[in-house]
Write a protein that holds these residues in place. Structure first.
Motif, PDB file in Angstrom:
ATOM      1  N   PHE A  62       0.966  -1.003   0.033  1.00  0.00           N
ATOM      2  CA  PHE A  62       0.344  -0.348   0.071  1.00  0.00           C
ATOM      3  C   PHE A  62       0.382   1.352   0.119  1.00  0.00           C
ATOM      4  N   PHE A  63       1.658   1.236   0.999  1.00  0.00           N
ATOM      5  CA  PHE A  63       2.089   2.858   1.480  1.00  0.00           C
ATOM      6  C   PHE A  63       3.640   2.761  -0.364  1.00  0.00           C
ATOM      7  N   ASN A  64       3.966   1.798  -0.569  1.00  0.00           N
ATOM      8  CA  ASN A  64       4.464   1.330  -2.522  1.00  0.00           C
ATOM      9  C   ASN A  64       3.893   1.798  -3.299  1.00  0.00           C
ATOM     10  N   ASN A  65       3.141   1.655  -3.252  1.00  0.00           N
ATOM     11  CA  ASN A  65       1.646   2.349  -4.761  1.00  0.00           C
ATOM     12  C   ASN A  65       1.729   4.021  -4.008  1.00  0.00           C
ATOM     13  N   ILE A  66       1.209   4.011  -2.998  1.00  0.00           N
ATOM     14  CA  ILE A  66       0.828   5.222  -2.598  1.00  0.00           C
ATOM     15  C   ILE A  66       2.334   6.629  -3.187  1.00  0.00           C
ATOM     16  N   ASN A  67       3.784   5.604  -2.631  1.00  0.00           N
ATOM     17  CA  ASN A  67       4.942   5.829  -3.463  1.00  0.00           C
ATOM     18  C   ASN A  67       4.730   6.712  -4.686  1.00  0.00           C
ATOM     19  N   ASP A  68       4.479   5.394  -5.306  1.00  0.00           N
ATOM     20  CA  ASP A  68       4.463   5.260  -6.789  1.00  0.00           C
ATOM     21  C   ASP A  68       4.013   6.333  -7.671  1.00  0.00           C
ATOM     22  N   ILE A  69       2.707   6.239  -7.096  1.00  0.00           N
ATOM     23  CA  ILE A  69       1.458   7.593  -7.436  1.00  0.00           C
ATOM     24  C   ILE A  69       1.452   8.806  -7.596  1.00  0.00           C
ATOM     25  N   GLN A  70       1.949   9.038  -6.503  1.00  0.00           N
ATOM     26  CA  GLN A  70       2.722  10.166  -5.881  1.00  0.00           C
ATOM     27  C   GLN A  70       4.301  10.739  -6.593  1.00  0.00           C
ATOM     28  N   HIS A  71       5.201   9.888  -7.296  1.00  0.00           N
ATOM     29  CA  HIS A  71       5.763   9.806  -8.224  1.00  0.00           C
ATOM     30  C   HIS A  71       5.457  10.144  -9.137  1.00  0.00           C
ATOM     31  N   THR A  72       3.930   8.497  -9.588  1.00  0.00           N
ATOM     32  CA  THR A  72       3.629   9.569 -11.346  1.00  0.00           C
ATOM     33  C   THR A  72       3.098  10.477 -11.546  1.00  0.00           C
ATOM     34  N   TYR A  73       2.028  10.862 -10.358  1.00  0.00           N
ATOM     35  CA  TYR A  73       1.419  12.612 -10.288  1.00  0.00           C
ATOM     36  C   TYR A  73       2.522  13.722 -11.018  1.00  0.00           C
ATOM     37  N   GLU A  74       3.832  13.139 -10.174  1.00  0.00           N
ATOM     38  CA  GLU A  74       4.824  14.353 -10.511  1.00  0.00           C
ATOM     39  C   GLU A  74       5.647  14.116 -11.507  1.00  0.00           C
ATOM     40  N   GLU A  75       6.024  13.126 -12.432  1.00  0.00           N
ATOM     41  CA  GLU A  75       5.933  13.277 -13.701  1.00  0.00           C
ATOM     42  C   GLU A  75       4.568  13.582 -14.297  1.00  0.00           C
ATOM     43  N   ASN A  76       3.482  13.438 -14.271  1.00  0.00           N
ATOM     44  CA  ASN A  76       2.890  13.547 -14.974  1.00  0.00           C
ATOM     45  C   ASN A  76       2.085  15.288 -14.900  1.00  0.00           C
ATOM     46  N   LYS A  77       2.274  16.080 -13.700  1.00  0.00           N
ATOM     47  CA  LYS A  77       2.850  17.102 -13.648  1.00  0.00           C
ATOM     48  C   LYS A  77       3.878  17.877 -14.484  1.00  0.00           C
TER      49      LYS A  77
END
Length: 288
Positions: A62-77
């Protein structure tokens, strides 16, 4: 009595050491089967591990997914910002390319007007309520501009100078509803025919070539140019093309719809022209 208890404790300690050593030696032997205490301990530990392993793994995931989502959001931004900049630069490049082409066309047109004095100008104001009537350019009397001079783009005639100040001029478009907005024109053919353009049909976005005798042949596709008869407008400036010819109410004359060669909606750069030589020919009525 104390000596007895002391010996007893010593004996228990020695026995415990012997049992411990025996267990260690026994456990170090190669065996196919485990003793029941070993099995109990191993099963207990395995059960506890299985109980806590899945929740711990899920929580870690779960925490890994949260971290991946955050990184993905930053990359998409970041990618979106880069894409927006790319689109903006592409649009700016297209605008600059279009403006450069327009300026090149205006320059080529200016060089081709050998018989006329020409002044290049840029549109600086256009009232939305008078969009197809008037516009303002950044050249005036200090630049040699005078009233009634013809105004063209690289594509064709758009109107005339209506009034002039020192550094600006107002241009009246051919699409203006002013009834005095008339221009002497000719229809090209085997034999040129001369008429007057007066009026503009907003619905068909066409100039009106009126008072054509019924027996005179004017056909779709024929080019319409300035006649130059009035001495105000240069001759042979392209006005547009005949798209439709209709009979008037009484069937005595016809009206031709002329699609303007120039785009009246989007005008940025213009050329103000005046003849170098005087014309000895004039035409009844007002030519514009």
């Amino acid at each position: 009595m104390p000596q007895f208890f002391l010996n007893k404790r010593l004996i228990l300690l020695l026995v415990s050491i012997i049992i411990l050593v025996a267990l260690i030696g026994f456990s170090l032997q190669d065996r196919d089967k485990l003793t029941w205490p070993e099995q109990f301990v191993k099963d207990s530990v395995g059960w506890v591990q299985s109980v806590f392993h899945k929740p711990a793994q899920s929580l870690a995931g779960f925490f890994n997914n949260i971290n991946d989502i955050q990184h993905t959001y930053e990359e998409n931004k970041l990618l979106k910002e880069k894409l927006d900049r790319h689109v903006l630069l592409e649009k700016e490049a297209q605008i600059l390319k279009k403006e450069n082409q327009e300026l090149k066309d205006v320059l080529d047109k200016t060089e081709s007007l050998d018989e006329y004095d020409s002044i290049q100008a840029t549109v600086i104001n256009r009232d939305p309520t008078l969009w197809y009537d008037l516009l303002t350019v950044n050249r005036g009397s200090q630049h040699g501009v005078e009233a009634n001079m013809a105004v063209i783009t690289a594509q064709g005639l758009i109107g005339k100078v209506k009034n002039v100040s020192a550094y600006h001029s107002t241009v009246q478009l051919l699409s203006s509803p002013d009834r005095k907005n008339r221009i002497s024109a000719k229809v090209q053919g085997e034999k040129d025919r001369y008429f007057v353009i007066e009026g503009y049909d907003e619905e068909k976005a066409s100039l009106l070539l009126k008072e054509i005798p019924f027996e005179v042949e004017v056909e779709e596709g024929q080019a319409v140019l300035t006649s130059g008869l009035g001495g105000v407008f240069p001759s042979d400036l392209l006005v547009g093309e005949v798209t439709e010819v209709v009979a008037d109410n009484y069937g005595l004359t016809k009206t031709a719809y002329v699609k303007p060669a120039a785009d009246f909606y989007e005008i940025k750069n213009v050329i103000i022209v005046e003849r170098k030589m005087d014309s000895g020919v004039s035409e009844e009525g007002e030519e514009e």
